[in-house]
Scaffold this motif. Structure first.
Motif, short mmCIF file in Angstrom:
data_model
loop_
_atom_site.label_atom_id
_atom_site.label_comp_id
_atom_site.label_asym_id
_atom_site.label_seq_id
_atom_site.Cartn_x
_atom_site.Cartn_y
_atom_site.Cartn_z
N GLY A 48 0.78 -1.23 0.00
CA GLY A 48 0.00 0.00 0.00
C GLY A 48 0.81 1.28 0.00
N ARG A 49 2.10 1.20 0.27
CA ARG A 49 2.91 2.41 0.28
C ARG A 49 3.07 2.98 -1.11
NH1 ARG A 49 8.27 1.27 2.98
NH2 ARG A 49 6.96 -0.09 4.25
N LEU A 50 3.39 4.25 -1.20
CA LEU A 50 3.61 4.90 -2.48
C LEU A 50 5.02 4.60 -2.99
CD1 LEU A 50 1.86 8.17 -1.45
CD2 LEU A 50 1.28 6.97 -3.55
N VAL A 51 5.18 4.49 -4.28
CA VAL A 51 6.49 4.28 -4.87
C VAL A 51 7.29 5.57 -4.73
CG1 VAL A 51 7.78 3.70 -6.95
CG2 VAL A 51 5.59 2.57 -6.49
N PHE A 52 8.32 5.52 -3.89
CA PHE A 52 9.08 6.73 -3.58
C PHE A 52 10.44 6.29 -3.06
CE2 PHE A 52 10.23 10.12 -0.44
CZ PHE A 52 10.26 11.20 -1.31
N ARG A 53 11.50 6.61 -3.81
CA ARG A 53 12.84 6.18 -3.43
C ARG A 53 13.69 7.31 -2.84
NH1 ARG A 53 10.27 2.06 -3.70
NH2 ARG A 53 10.23 0.71 -5.53
N ASP A 54 13.12 8.52 -2.81
CA ASP A 54 13.82 9.66 -2.22
C ASP A 54 13.59 9.66 -0.71
OD1 ASP A 54 15.33 11.95 -2.10
OD2 ASP A 54 14.02 13.17 -3.35
N ARG A 55 14.00 10.73 -0.06
CA ARG A 55 13.82 10.86 1.38
C ARG A 55 13.11 12.17 1.72
NH1 ARG A 55 14.29 7.22 5.23
NH2 ARG A 55 15.13 8.78 6.66
N ASP A 68 1.35 15.11 2.37
CA ASP A 68 1.28 14.86 0.93
C ASP A 68 1.12 13.37 0.62
OD1 ASP A 68 1.78 17.62 -0.09
OD2 ASP A 68 3.63 17.37 1.02
N PHE A 69 1.66 12.52 1.45
CA PHE A 69 1.53 11.08 1.23
C PHE A 69 0.10 10.61 1.50
CE2 PHE A 69 5.96 11.49 0.99
CZ PHE A 69 6.54 10.30 0.56
N TYR A 70 -0.49 11.06 2.59
CA TYR A 70 -1.86 10.66 2.89
C TYR A 70 -2.88 11.33 1.97
CZ TYR A 70 -0.21 8.66 7.34
OH TYR A 70 0.43 7.91 8.30
N GLU A 71 -2.57 12.55 1.52
CA GLU A 71 -3.53 13.28 0.69
C GLU A 71 -3.82 12.59 -0.62
OE1 GLU A 71 -3.17 17.81 0.62
OE2 GLU A 71 -1.33 17.22 1.65
N ALA A 72 -2.92 11.76 -1.09
CA ALA A 72 -3.14 11.07 -2.35
C ALA A 72 -4.40 10.21 -2.32
CB ALA A 72 -1.93 10.20 -2.70
N PHE A 73 -4.86 9.85 -1.11
CA PHE A 73 -6.01 8.96 -0.96
C PHE A 73 -7.11 9.58 -0.10
CE2 PHE A 73 -1.92 6.72 -0.77
CZ PHE A 73 -1.96 5.98 -1.94
N PHE A 74 -7.06 10.89 0.12
CA PHE A 74 -7.87 11.49 1.18
C PHE A 74 -9.36 11.24 1.03
CE2 PHE A 74 -8.82 14.81 -1.86
CZ PHE A 74 -9.96 15.43 -1.40
N ALA A 91 -8.81 -0.84 -0.13
CA ALA A 91 -7.61 -0.22 -0.67
C ALA A 91 -7.21 0.99 0.15
CB ALA A 91 -7.85 0.18 -2.13
N ALA A 92 -8.17 1.83 0.54
CA ALA A 92 -7.86 3.01 1.35
C ALA A 92 -7.21 2.59 2.67
CB ALA A 92 -9.12 3.81 1.61
N ARG A 93 -7.72 1.54 3.27
CA ARG A 93 -7.15 1.06 4.54
C ARG A 93 -5.73 0.53 4.31
NH1 ARG A 93 -9.82 -0.69 9.27
NH2 ARG A 93 -8.24 -1.16 10.84
N ARG A 94 -5.51 -0.20 3.23
CA ARG A 94 -4.18 -0.74 2.93
C ARG A 94 -3.19 0.40 2.67
NH1 ARG A 94 -5.58 -3.38 -1.00
NH2 ARG A 94 -4.77 -2.21 -2.77
N HIS A 95 -3.60 1.39 1.92
CA HIS A 95 -2.69 2.51 1.62
C HIS A 95 -2.40 3.32 2.88
CE1 HIS A 95 -2.78 1.43 -2.51
NE2 HIS A 95 -4.04 1.79 -2.71
N TRP A 96 -3.39 3.52 3.73
CA TRP A 96 -3.15 4.24 4.98
C TRP A 96 -2.12 3.49 5.83
CZ3 TRP A 96 -5.04 2.38 9.90
CH2 TRP A 96 -4.75 3.26 10.96
N GLY A 98 0.12 1.25 4.71
CA GLY A 98 1.40 1.22 4.02
C GLY A 98 2.13 2.55 4.09
N VAL A 99 1.41 3.64 3.89
CA VAL A 99 2.03 4.96 3.97
C VAL A 99 2.49 5.25 5.40
CG1 VAL A 99 1.47 7.43 3.90
CG2 VAL A 99 0.92 5.96 1.95
N THR A 100 1.72 4.83 6.39
CA THR A 100 2.14 5.03 7.78
C THR A 100 3.45 4.32 8.06
OG1 THR A 100 -0.16 5.31 8.53
CG2 THR A 100 1.46 4.68 10.19
N ALA A 101 3.58 3.09 7.61
CA ALA A 101 4.84 2.37 7.79
C ALA A 101 5.98 3.05 7.03
CB ALA A 101 4.68 0.92 7.32
#
Length: 630
Positions: A48-55, A68-74, A91-96, A98-101
């Motif tokens: 569920g996390r967003l594809v992001f390799r930066d920091r 900004d990470f959570y807003e993608a699914f607000f 899906a919203a629960r999975r992304h929440w 995944g993004v939290t982790a």
């Protein structure tokens, strides 16, 4: 004791020629059910996390980006609440999760909550969590987290000083007050995007134009230190958005201490008016207005002077006042919400559209055809020089206030704005900002009976935007295995294909949620009795054409070949009492509670007329009694 419910209302008109809006509405549901999957496939990973390799957390600020990470699914839970598929909630629960982790791994969270940042942004990032709580109010994990998060702001928590009734710093969160604006030894607004807003504290010795400071590191350091001392501690009005976090815990658990804190903290801001005409935007660490600003009532972080003025101040005042009024039933709290709107309107005057210099995206389509024809512009900001930065009044603010209160004075404020506007309030533009709002004016005109074609035009506009965003996803040049860098994370918000404003307005009679931390404020909600879940049943469309408490009108159409039953609820949190309900031309039946059932045989249609008393019951997030559906 068994509670008796009135018999369910029955649809008896056969649908032979379905209304155009009903087909368009179901098509929009279907299009979005495909679109969010395309977004998830392109931008997210298996957990569920967003594809992001930066920091994150590496720049001068070091604190920005969580929202900004959570807003993608607000608004994904909102789509489910309105009748979207079961899959979109999962899906919203999975992304929440995944993004939290993901954010925890980057050091941006502590025990699942923002380490510490301003509530202008925290309020945005929490909309996904609030939506999940409303969609799954019985979920034990969400209820536990809601309470734990809220307790960060109650007496005994790290952020709140109960003696002075202040949230101790503008940046706050799970790690308590996060003094200043940066974890580095200097703070200076590094983003060129802030240049149009100038800089705050123009009266201090270290002040200079934006570009001059950017070119002079020593002076920028001195200026940043002054900002830290004067704006980086004490309370600021946007912290009122934290009342949504605590109110959310109350709505799930009903603990009196949560409601008590909301009213206590909002009371502190009401008292800070202290005879002033305008609500201040700051209070020092001892609760004194202007304590760190040489007595000024303006100048706080995200306050009247910088960077946006009325939009964050007005939103925070409405959010805090509405939360306190919702939990206590005391409508006098709404005077706090009215104050900033009326303050700027007293200074408003006709001006040329060319004078609008900040926050232009929202108003560009409306003002484009005016050339030099004046229209009403109000000042958004205030500093030592007086009021400045004129713009169109953010209509979502007075509309949200009127929708909550339904007071005639709040409606008259909107009517004054309409009468003084030179642009067309009935026009539907396909622009969307990340807030996924922007069509309050034509919706208001529809409710007033002056914009009859609005439902069809708005639904087509939403479908077009959904399609445009899917095309943008499919043509995104960013490497899908790498994702954007830290400067490109807003692209997720711009490409989110879930568009719920049209569905909220038309099916529930409600505006889009206030984006900087508001809770859902729905006039009515629906529950599918057959599947025992929130939202309209499949193949059912709804249109709310009047939201007057004494006469709310809803058209329900079952386009499918199977019978279904649903429950209509008064309010997002069952806070409105339905006094009577009638179907078509039948005499209304007494109800006396927040729910009424409706049975829809295959291919039938019914017009419901409801009489309700607003805010007559204790609000709560809960499932309805399914037996009311018959």
């Amino acid at each position: 004791m068994r509670i008796s419910h009135p018999p369910a209302l029955l649809a008896s008109r056969t649908v032979t020629d379905p209304p155009a809006w009903a087909g368009l509405q179901r098509e929009l549901f279907a299009a979005q059910d495909k679109a969010w999957r395309i977004f998830a496939d392109r931008y997210t990973e298996g957990d569920g996390r967003l594809v992001f390799r930066d920091r994150l957390g590496q720049g001068l600020d070091g604190r920005d980006g969580v929202d900004d990470f959570y807003e993608a699914f607000f608004n994904w839970p909102t789509l489910y609440l309105l009748g979207g598929s079961d899959d979109v909630l999962a899906a919203a629960r999975r992304h929440w999760r995944g993004v939290t982790a993901q954010l925890a791994e980057m050091g941006m969270l502590v025990d699942g909550f923002e380490r510490g940042y301003d509530w202008f942004h925290q309020g945005e990032g929490l909309l996904l969590f609030y939506g999940l709580c409303l969609a799954e109010p019985e979920d034990g994990e969400l209820r536990e987290l809601a309470t734990r998060f809220a307790d960060l702001y109650l007496p005994g928590g790290p952020n709140y000083d109960p003696e002075h009734r202040v949230i101790r710093a503008p940046h706050n969160g799970a790690a308590g007050p996060r003094w200043g604006f940066s974890d580095h030894d200097v703070y200076f607004p590094w983003s060129l995007a802030l240049r149009p807003y100038g800089l705050p504290l123009d009266w201090i010795a270290e002040a200079a134009p934006f570009d001059d400071l950017a070119a002079d590191p020593a002076r920028a350091r001195a200026y940043g230190k002054a900002m830290w001392e004067r704006m980086g501690r004490g309370d600021t009005i946007v912290n009122l958005a934290a009342t949504s976090l605590v109110a959310n815990a109350y709505l799930l658990g009903g603990e009196a201490r949560h409601a008590a804190w909301v009213s206590e903290y909002v009371d502190a801001w009401r008292e800070r008016l202290d005879g002033r005409e305008i609500v201040p935007d700051n209070a020092g660490t001892h609760g004194v207005v202007g304590e760190h600003l040489d007595g000024r009532w303006y100048g706080g972080h995200y306050g009247w002077s910088w960077p946006h003025g009325l939009p964050p101040v007005g939103t925070a005042a409405i959010v805090g006042a509405a939360n306190a009024a919702l939990l206590t039933g005391d409508r006098s709290y709404l005077e706090l919400a009215r104050n900033p709107l009326d303050a700027v309107l007293r200074e408003a005057a006709p001006r040329r559209p060319a004078e609008v210099t900040t926050i232009t995206k929202r108003w560009r389509p409306h003002l484009r055809g005016l050339a030099d024809e004046p229209t009403l512009l109000a000042p958004m900001r205030r500093d030592d020089s007086g009021w400045f930065d004129h713009n169109v009044m953010p209509t979502q603010l007075p509309v949200a206030l009127w929708h909550f209160s339904r007071d005639s004075a709040d409606r008259e404020r909107i009517d004054r704005l309409r009468e003084a506007s030179s642009w067309d309030w009935t026009a539907v533009h396909s622009q969307r900002t990340k807030e996924e709002s922007g069509h309050e004016e034509p919706w208001y005109e529809y409710l007033a009976g002056r914009n009859p074609g609005y439902p069809e035009r708005m639904l087509r506009s939403a479908a077009d935007v959904c399609a445009e965003r899917v095309a943008a996803i499919e043509n995104d040049p960013v490497d899908p295995a790498v994702g954007p860098d830290a400067f490109g994370i807003h692209d997720w918000q711009d490409r989110n294909p879930v568009v719920t404003e049209a569905l909220l307005q038309l099916t529930t009679g409600s505006p889009q949620v206030l984006y900087n931390g508001g809770l859902a404020q729905m006039h009515v909600r629906y529950f599918d009795a057959g599947r025992r879940r929130p939202g309209l049943p499949p193949d059912v469309a709804a249109l709310v054409s009047a939201i007057d408490p004494e006469r709310t009108v809803i058209e329900l159409v079952n386009l499918g070949g199977a019978a279904c039953s649903l429950v209509v609820q008064g309010g997002a949190f069952a806070e409105h009492r339905l006094d009577a309900a009638g179907a078509d031309d039948e005499p209304p039946r007494p109800v006396g509670g927040p729910h009424v059932g409706v049975r829809l045989p295959a291919r039938t249609q019914v017009r419901l007329t409801l009489a309700m008393t607003l805010h007559a019951a204790r609000p709560a997030c809960a499932t309805p009694p399914w037996e009311v559906a018959g």
